[in-house]
Design a protein around this motif. Sequence first.
Motif, short mmCIF file in Angstrom:
data_model
loop_
_atom_site.label_atom_id
_atom_site.label_comp_id
_atom_site.label_asym_id
_atom_site.label_seq_id
_atom_site.Cartn_x
_atom_site.Cartn_y
_atom_site.Cartn_z
N ILE A 97 -45.16 46.89 84.32
CA ILE A 97 -45.25 45.60 84.08
C ILE A 97 -43.84 45.19 83.90
CG2 ILE A 97 -46.06 43.58 82.87
CD1 ILE A 97 -48.50 45.16 82.32
N ASN A 98 -43.17 44.25 84.74
CA ASN A 98 -41.75 43.75 84.48
C ASN A 98 -41.74 42.29 83.93
OD1 ASN A 98 -40.33 45.92 85.62
ND2 ASN A 98 -41.21 45.07 87.89
N VAL A 99 -40.79 42.08 83.04
CA VAL A 99 -41.09 40.78 82.34
C VAL A 99 -39.52 40.47 82.52
CG1 VAL A 99 -42.63 41.04 80.61
CG2 VAL A 99 -40.31 41.62 80.21
N LEU A 100 -39.40 39.22 82.50
CA LEU A 100 -37.85 38.41 82.88
C LEU A 100 -37.34 38.26 81.52
CD1 LEU A 100 -36.04 37.29 84.90
CD2 LEU A 100 -37.04 35.19 85.02
N THR A 101 -36.15 38.64 81.14
CA THR A 101 -35.83 38.28 79.84
C THR A 101 -35.10 36.86 79.75
OG1 THR A 101 -33.59 39.27 80.24
CG2 THR A 101 -35.16 40.88 79.46
N ASP A 102 -34.61 36.55 78.55
CA ASP A 102 -33.97 35.10 78.50
C ASP A 102 -32.77 35.35 79.22
OD1 ASP A 102 -36.11 34.15 76.82
OD2 ASP A 102 -35.18 34.58 74.97
N GLY A 103 -32.01 36.37 79.25
CA GLY A 103 -30.64 36.53 80.00
C GLY A 103 -30.92 36.64 81.47
N GLY A 104 -32.04 36.59 82.16
CA GLY A 104 -32.27 36.41 83.45
C GLY A 104 -32.52 38.27 84.00
N SER A 105 -32.36 39.06 83.01
CA SER A 105 -32.92 40.45 83.50
C SER A 105 -34.55 40.74 83.77
CB SER A 105 -32.00 41.63 82.71
OG SER A 105 -30.81 41.14 82.51
N VAL A 106 -34.58 41.80 84.68
CA VAL A 106 -36.00 42.19 84.71
C VAL A 106 -36.11 43.59 84.14
CG1 VAL A 106 -37.92 43.00 86.37
CG2 VAL A 106 -36.34 40.84 86.69
N VAL A 107 -36.96 43.68 83.04
CA VAL A 107 -37.30 45.02 82.40
C VAL A 107 -38.70 45.31 82.35
CG1 VAL A 107 -34.85 44.68 81.01
CG2 VAL A 107 -36.99 43.80 80.08
N ASP A 108 -38.97 46.60 81.81
CA ASP A 108 -40.17 47.02 81.77
C ASP A 108 -40.68 46.50 80.39
OD1 ASP A 108 -42.25 49.10 80.35
OD2 ASP A 108 -42.05 49.63 82.76
N LEU A 109 -42.08 45.89 80.47
CA LEU A 109 -42.51 45.71 79.04
C LEU A 109 -42.56 46.46 77.89
CD1 LEU A 109 -44.46 43.38 78.06
CD2 LEU A 109 -46.32 44.74 78.60
N ALA A 110 -42.62 47.68 77.88
CA ALA A 110 -42.58 48.59 76.97
C ALA A 110 -41.06 48.46 76.25
CB ALA A 110 -42.54 49.99 77.47
#
Length: 152
Positions: A97-110
């Motif tokens: 599951i990918n989430v979008l950070t406040d900085g605009g990066s896509v990272v894994d939920l874990a």
Amino acid sequence: MAEAKNPLVSEFATRLRDRKLYKCIDVRAEVANVFDPLSKNAPETVGKIDRSCTNINEKLKDLLNEKRLEIPPLLIDEDERSPYRTEKGRSGPTERINVLTDGGSVVDLAERSRIVASLPSFKLFRVYYDCTNEKFLQRSKQIINDEIKTCP
């Protein structure tokens, strides 16, 4: 495949076609329900559940080995799994599951959730049985019940 020369292939293809599938006993759930009905997962209780499941597994395999039937009346499924899979060692981004950070990066939920990252793995132990073989089913259930009664 129901017409295959291999009796095992033929038997399982016919069962699949005719919807006469093996039935399931969730052995670990039955054992856990007896030893830990409130699912508190205390280490000593989890150890007792593990020991009981190991003993049941060994006894069921012994039962299968002593009968040596061409079509097994019992299939054993045992595994340990993580409730959340990261992409490491898996088939790729479809399992995460990918989430979008406040900085605009896509990272894994874990990487963003300590709760998801800390989820413990879980064990399963299931037995699938041929419901037309009543004698073997009763013997298997007896092994499970005896082990639950006698596990230290």
